[in-house]
Design an enzyme around this catalytic site. Structure first.
Site, short mmCIF file in Angstrom:
data_model
loop_
_atom_site.label_atom_id
_atom_site.label_comp_id
_atom_site.label_asym_id
_atom_site.label_seq_id
_atom_site.Cartn_x
_atom_site.Cartn_y
_atom_site.Cartn_z
N ASP A 41 -11.62 19.48 -34.75
CA ASP A 41 -12.63 19.22 -34.17
C ASP A 41 -13.54 18.04 -35.28
O ASP A 41 -13.86 17.67 -35.81
CB ASP A 41 -14.08 20.23 -33.90
CG ASP A 41 -14.36 20.39 -32.75
OD1 ASP A 41 -14.86 19.78 -32.07
OD2 ASP A 41 -15.70 20.93 -32.96
N HIS A 58 -9.45 10.45 -30.56
CA HIS A 58 -8.13 11.89 -30.24
C HIS A 58 -7.47 10.53 -30.87
O HIS A 58 -6.28 11.60 -31.38
CB HIS A 58 -8.12 11.48 -29.10
CG HIS A 58 -9.11 13.07 -27.87
ND1 HIS A 58 -10.10 13.85 -29.05
CD2 HIS A 58 -9.95 12.85 -26.91
CE1 HIS A 58 -10.83 14.01 -28.02
NE2 HIS A 58 -10.54 13.48 -26.54
N LEU A 152 8.08 22.90 -44.16
CA LEU A 152 6.72 22.63 -43.23
C LEU A 152 7.34 23.08 -41.78
O LEU A 152 8.33 22.75 -41.58
CB LEU A 152 5.83 21.38 -43.49
CG LEU A 152 4.70 21.55 -42.79
CD1 LEU A 152 3.44 22.88 -43.47
CD2 LEU A 152 3.59 21.17 -42.87
C1 IPE Z 1 -12.10 23.65 -29.91
O1 IPE Z 1 -12.20 22.45 -30.00
C2 IPE Z 1 -10.19 23.28 -29.50
C3 IPE Z 1 -9.57 22.56 -30.31
C4 IPE Z 1 -10.45 21.45 -31.42
C5 IPE Z 1 -8.75 21.98 -29.52
P1 IPE Z 1 -13.35 22.85 -28.79
O2 IPE Z 1 -14.66 21.27 -29.12
O3 IPE Z 1 -12.76 22.39 -27.61
O4 IPE Z 1 -14.98 23.99 -29.06
P2 IPE Z 1 -15.76 23.81 -28.88
O5 IPE Z 1 -15.96 23.78 -26.79
O6 IPE Z 1 -17.26 23.85 -28.93
O7 IPE Z 1 -16.57 25.50 -29.14
C1 IPE Z 2 -11.59 17.58 -30.90
O1 IPE Z 2 -11.95 17.06 -31.00
C2 IPE Z 2 -10.20 17.50 -30.11
C3 IPE Z 2 -9.66 18.60 -29.34
C4 IPE Z 2 -10.84 19.70 -29.03
C5 IPE Z 2 -8.89 18.35 -28.20
P1 IPE Z 2 -13.43 17.34 -29.49
O2 IPE Z 2 -13.08 15.69 -28.41
O3 IPE Z 2 -13.84 18.34 -29.07
O4 IPE Z 2 -14.52 16.47 -30.81
P2 IPE Z 2 -15.96 16.86 -30.43
O5 IPE Z 2 -15.74 18.20 -30.85
O6 IPE Z 2 -16.85 16.90 -28.72
O7 IPE Z 2 -16.67 15.88 -31.00
MG MG Z 3 -14.84 19.93 -30.27
#
Ligand code: IPE
Ligand code: IPE
Ligand code: MG
Length: 255
Positions: A41, A58, A152
């Site tokens: 995240d 990303h 792995l």
């Molecule tokens: C969780 O992250 C999903 C992934 C890392 C793929 P999100 O960014 O979607 O989660 P929330 O919305 O902060 O709970």
């Molecule tokens: C995690 O990073 C990637 C996915 C959930 C696909 P985020 O896109 O959720 O990044 P933040 O949490 O908005 O910073």
């Molecule tokens: Mg996120």
């Protein structure tokens, strides 16, 4: 197949190398998690803090994925689950979803040789039929190419939602005509069937929640939350997290 024929037969050698790598990083080779699961995240916030579009986070996140796979491979970890796209992530703007999906296809294509070189296998957890056809094809191709490897297991959680997973498992049991369910029967229908439960769950970016990740499998997992955003989470940060894991006393309800 030519690519697997060239690889050395796994022997005691990789285990010795893994133990040496763990020890050289101050880790106890005998107390490593078998299965590490990561909620990757903070890509968006990483990008925003630098005035970049979210997709830049990303993209760099793919390099962190490679680092995590490499580090887990070097440590001889059995399974690395990576939460890459949740069932709720479809709520994001269409452009971001499209970019994430094409990044996924691109990364699979680009990383498969590296995975193969590292003797890694690939598997996916989620409602895969809900993914774009191109992603499904790339995924199937990569899984097939790495099928005979013995190292792995990289388990990608894609279009993954733990509640859906449990509902899908219950429906599969009903379809089989099962009248009486126990824990083992249900676990055998989860997307993660056959994998050990995660010993260690890491979440980057500081959020203290599960976001619908592995609700069943995490019953006794150790949790670790770091404020570091996923694009900055590399080998050193993963080793630091595992060092923290090794300080935990897992009780499983006992003493
Ligand atoms: C969780 O992250 C999903 C992934 C890392 C793929 P999100 O960014 O979607 O989660 P929330 O919305 O902060 O709970
Ligand atoms: C995690 O990073 C990637 C996915 C959930 C696909 P985020 O896109 O959720 O990044 P933040 O949490 O908005 O910073
Ligand atoms: Mg996120």
């Amino acid at each position: 197949m030519a690519h697997s024929a060239a690889k050395p037969t796994p022997s005691v050698e990789p285990r010795v190398a893994a133990a040496a790598y763990a020890a050289s990083n101050g880790l106890d080779p005998a107390n490593l998690p078998r299965h590490i699961a990561v909620i990757m995240d903070g890509n968006g916030r990483w990008a925003k803090s630098r005035g970049l579009p979210r997709v830049a986070g990303h993209k760099l996140g793919v390099d962190s994925v490679r680092a995590a796979i490499r580090t887990c491979g070097k440590l001889g970890i059995e399974v690395l689950t990576l939460y890459a796209f949740s069932t709720e992530n479809w709520l994001r703007p269409k452009d971001e979803v499209t970019e994430l999906m094409s990044l996924l296809s691109w990364a699979l294509k680009r990383e498969v040789s590296e995975l193969d070189k590292n003797n890694a296998r690939l598997r996916a957890s989620g409602r895969l039929s809900g993914l774009p056809k191109t992603v499904q094809m790339e995924l199937a191709r990569s899984i097939e190419r790495l099928r005979e490897n013995t190292g792995l297991v990289v388990n990608l959680a894609l279009n993954y939602g733990a509640r859906q997973e449990i509902v899908d498992a219950v429906n599969a049991l009903i379809k089989d005509g099962v009248k009486d369910v126990d824990e083992a029967a249900l676990a055998a229908k989860l997307y993660t069937a056959g994998l050990p439960e995660p010993d260690f769950v890491i979440r980057t970016s500081g959020e203290m929640r599960l976001s619908n990740f592995l609700l069943w499998q995490c019953a006794y997992s150790e949790f670790y939350v770091t404020p570091v955003f996923w694009p900055d989470f590399r080998e050193a940060q993963l080793l630091e997290a595992i060092a923290e894991y090794q300080k935990r006393h897992r009780r499983f309800g006992g003493i």
